[in-house]
Design a protein around this motif. Sequence first.
Motif, PDB file in Angstrom:
ATOM      1  N   VAL A 156      40.810  56.700  31.170  1.00 52.63           N
ATOM      2  CA  VAL A 156      41.169  55.766  29.987  1.00 52.63           C
ATOM      3  C   VAL A 156      41.587  54.670  30.284  1.00 52.63           C
ATOM      4  O   VAL A 156      42.533  54.560  31.207  1.00 52.63           O
ATOM      5  CB  VAL A 156      42.191  56.708  29.357  1.00 52.63           C
ATOM      6  CG1 VAL A 156      42.506  55.909  27.928  1.00 52.63           C
ATOM      7  CG2 VAL A 156      41.823  58.031  28.913  1.00 52.63           C
ATOM      8  N   LEU A 157      41.082  53.507  29.862  1.00 53.07           N
ATOM      9  CA  LEU A 157      41.571  52.303  29.657  1.00 53.07           C
ATOM     10  C   LEU A 157      42.044  52.010  28.368  1.00 53.07           C
ATOM     11  O   LEU A 157      41.187  51.785  27.424  1.00 53.07           O
ATOM     12  CB  LEU A 157      40.365  51.202  30.122  1.00 53.07           C
ATOM     13  CG  LEU A 157      40.039  51.220  31.692  1.00 53.07           C
ATOM     14  CD1 LEU A 157      39.244  52.267  31.805  1.00 53.07           C
ATOM     15  CD2 LEU A 157      39.310  49.780  31.906  1.00 53.07           C
ATOM     16  N   GLY A 158      43.399  51.945  28.257  1.00 53.90           N
ATOM     17  CA  GLY A 158      43.882  51.959  26.937  1.00 53.90           C
ATOM     18  C   GLY A 158      43.951  50.779  26.205  1.00 53.90           C
ATOM     19  O   GLY A 158      43.199  49.587  26.631  1.00 53.90           O
ATOM     20  N   VAL A 160      43.697  44.531  22.137  1.00 48.60           N
ATOM     21  CA  VAL A 160      43.351  44.169  23.651  1.00 48.60           C
ATOM     22  C   VAL A 160      43.428  45.228  24.589  1.00 48.60           C
ATOM     23  O   VAL A 160      44.271  45.959  24.698  1.00 48.60           O
ATOM     24  CB  VAL A 160      44.496  43.164  24.302  1.00 48.60           C
ATOM     25  CG1 VAL A 160      44.014  42.563  25.511  1.00 48.60           C
ATOM     26  CG2 VAL A 160      45.062  42.049  23.139  1.00 48.60           C
ATOM     27  N   GLY A 161      42.181  45.246  25.238  1.00 52.92           N
ATOM     28  CA  GLY A 161      41.775  46.335  26.162  1.00 52.92           C
ATOM     29  C   GLY A 161      42.418  46.003  27.487  1.00 52.92           C
ATOM     30  O   GLY A 161      42.508  44.760  28.108  1.00 52.92           O
ATOM     31  N   PHE A 162      42.739  47.040  28.303  1.00 46.27           N
ATOM     32  CA  PHE A 162      43.394  47.163  29.518  1.00 46.27           C
ATOM     33  C   PHE A 162      42.101  46.199  30.263  1.00 46.27           C
ATOM     34  O   PHE A 162      41.058  46.796  30.173  1.00 46.27           O
ATOM     35  CB  PHE A 162      43.216  48.405  30.067  1.00 46.27           C
ATOM     36  CG  PHE A 162      44.028  48.489  31.657  1.00 46.27           C
ATOM     37  CD1 PHE A 162      45.462  48.835  31.436  1.00 46.27           C
ATOM     38  CD2 PHE A 162      43.530  48.152  32.566  1.00 46.27           C
ATOM     39  CE1 PHE A 162      46.327  48.886  32.600  1.00 46.27           C
ATOM     40  CE2 PHE A 162      44.097  48.471  33.857  1.00 46.27           C
ATOM     41  CZ  PHE A 162      45.338  48.640  33.865  1.00 46.27           C
ATOM     42  N   LYS A 163      42.624  45.179  31.223  1.00 44.49           N
ATOM     43  CA  LYS A 163      41.780  44.274  31.877  1.00 44.49           C
ATOM     44  C   LYS A 163      41.611  44.600  33.305  1.00 44.49           C
ATOM     45  O   LYS A 163      42.615  44.896  33.840  1.00 44.49           O
ATOM     46  CB  LYS A 163      42.157  43.031  31.547  1.00 44.49           C
ATOM     47  CG  LYS A 163      42.193  42.459  30.085  1.00 44.49           C
ATOM     48  CD  LYS A 163      42.841  41.105  29.915  1.00 44.49           C
ATOM     49  CE  LYS A 163      43.012  40.615  28.552  1.00 44.49           C
ATOM     50  NZ  LYS A 163      41.731  40.759  27.639  1.00 44.49           N
ATOM     51  N   THR A 164      40.424  44.317  34.074  1.00 42.92           N
ATOM     52  CA  THR A 164      39.978  44.769  35.263  1.00 42.92           C
ATOM     53  C   THR A 164      39.081  43.597  35.870  1.00 42.92           C
ATOM     54  O   THR A 164      38.015  43.818  36.225  1.00 42.92           O
ATOM     55  CB  THR A 164      39.490  45.978  35.602  1.00 42.92           C
ATOM     56  OG1 THR A 164      38.362  46.146  34.890  1.00 42.92           O
ATOM     57  CG2 THR A 164      40.514  47.177  35.353  1.00 42.92           C
ATOM     58  N   PRO A 186      36.317  47.509  25.876  1.00 46.47           N
ATOM     59  CA  PRO A 186      36.289  47.056  24.379  1.00 46.47           C
ATOM     60  C   PRO A 186      37.967  46.844  23.722  1.00 46.47           C
ATOM     61  O   PRO A 186      38.693  47.288  24.263  1.00 46.47           O
ATOM     62  CB  PRO A 186      35.691  48.339  23.867  1.00 46.47           C
ATOM     63  CG  PRO A 186      34.915  48.885  24.868  1.00 46.47           C
ATOM     64  CD  PRO A 186      35.655  48.496  26.461  1.00 46.47           C
ATOM     65  N   LEU A 187      37.753  45.963  22.357  1.00 46.15           N
ATOM     66  CA  LEU A 187      39.029  45.925  21.968  1.00 46.15           C
ATOM     67  C   LEU A 187      40.007  47.102  21.820  1.00 46.15           C
ATOM     68  O   LEU A 187      41.216  46.993  21.798  1.00 46.15           O
ATOM     69  CB  LEU A 187      38.841  45.230  20.570  1.00 46.15           C
ATOM     70  CG  LEU A 187      38.299  43.628  20.902  1.00 46.15           C
ATOM     71  CD1 LEU A 187      38.005  43.260  19.448  1.00 46.15           C
ATOM     72  CD2 LEU A 187      38.714  42.812  21.744  1.00 46.15           C
ATOM     73  N   ASN A 188      39.221  48.483  21.467  1.00 42.88           N
ATOM     74  CA  ASN A 188      39.584  49.614  21.161  1.00 42.88           C
ATOM     75  C   ASN A 188      39.878  50.638  22.356  1.00 42.88           C
ATOM     76  O   ASN A 188      40.266  51.765  22.168  1.00 42.88           O
ATOM     77  CB  ASN A 188      39.050  50.192  20.100  1.00 42.88           C
ATOM     78  CG  ASN A 188      39.267  49.663  18.499  1.00 42.88           C
ATOM     79  OD1 ASN A 188      40.180  48.972  18.287  1.00 42.88           O
ATOM     80  ND2 ASN A 188      38.294  49.568  17.855  1.00 42.88           N
ATOM     81  N   GLY A 189      39.653  49.838  23.548  1.00 42.58           N
ATOM     82  CA  GLY A 189      39.777  50.528  24.509  1.00 42.58           C
ATOM     83  C   GLY A 189      38.774  51.477  24.982  1.00 42.58           C
ATOM     84  O   GLY A 189      37.781  51.463  24.345  1.00 42.58           O
TER      85      GLY A 189
END
Length: 415
Positions: free
Chosen positions: A301-303, A308-312, A331-334
């Motif tokens: 899960v990338l929240g 704002v989605g979790f960034k990598t 994505p904006l909704n994770g």
Amino acid sequence: MNTSKFPKIFGALLLGACSTVALQAAAQESESATLVDALKSGEVGLNLRYRVEVVDQDAIINPTLDQYDMEDEAVASTLRTRLNWRSGSYRGFTGFLEMDDVTAIGNDSYNSTTNGNIDHPVVADPEGTEINQAYIRYSGGNSIITAGRQRINLDGQRFVGGVGWRQNEQTYDGVRYQYGSADSFQLDYSYVYNVNRIFGEDSSNSDIGGDIQLLHAIYPVAENHKVSAFVYNLDLEDSTNNASRTYGVDYKGKFGPVKANLSYAQQSDIGDNQYDYSANYYLAELGADLGPVATKLGYEVLGSDNDVGFKTPLATLHKFQGFADKFLATPLNGLEDLYVGGSIKVAGGNLGLTYHNFEASEGSESYGDEWNLSYGRKITEDISALVKYAAFDADDDSTAYADTDKLWIMVTANF
């Protein structure tokens, strides 16, 4: 070739050399009696990697023309030639230099991000020649110090990696300190001032500069059980909306035939990032050998927070969330990725199959699902081959993602 970054590279080399003067006196005598002997005993390596990548993608939207493109296919035929030289060791010091060249073979009917073919799907393997690595390294006792342009891959490359799947590798300009050994406590700290991205020096997205600090530590709590903790501080100048600080912990263990990987991270904005957010990351993965089949079940899960989605931005993204690379930006909704897969030895090679289901971590939106198939094997001791296929099926209600099929055929030779 862009030479404007060379003063910075050599400055980092000098910094690393000066920082190890005190350690040099305690270093053991190496095989080379003199510096000249170390240079003469250097080794040259050559790596050739030829790949054909075929993309069939529905409903491509061209953001420049604001319309659907006529072309929905791309074929990229590229050869990466990598030549490197490593010196012998003198009083614990070694030098390394590596050059990469990427050349398109035949018609470049794909969008490399720099060739102007924006009416084709993207295959991010632009042509070009550049210095991939150039560093001085000191090894003494349990410590290693590397200064210059280098490869940095941390903890599976989920947050920091080299994007080695692409023909132009991502490397880092800075100083890295490593302490410990595989069966004991390990500490890894890097200060990076520039990231050389996969898009090449002719791209406006070539580099990411900034004040980047990467701290990672591993401790073996018991046999077959390791816990790691990390802090990644990315105060970025050229990609300010990716500026973030990420804290996390990771556990890897084995219970008889079952392997487990659990990970958690929390990320928030820093520096000049215009977005105010705090997002979480979770991973739970189990693996086991069932007879001849190595199986894997995972949930990642990338929240998201404040859209704002979790960034990598520094991750080796192709390793995660499907071969089709539909989620290079969260994505904006994770994003929730539920996946199951397995691999088996077949005809001297390894055959793998994985299924992914993708949904938003916030709300009920479904993005689609994907099948990944791969087969790789050695042909000779120096030559290997790989075939991969990805089929992404977008959800019928999705407006952001399109059905996409990708095929890769790759041959690698090392000399």
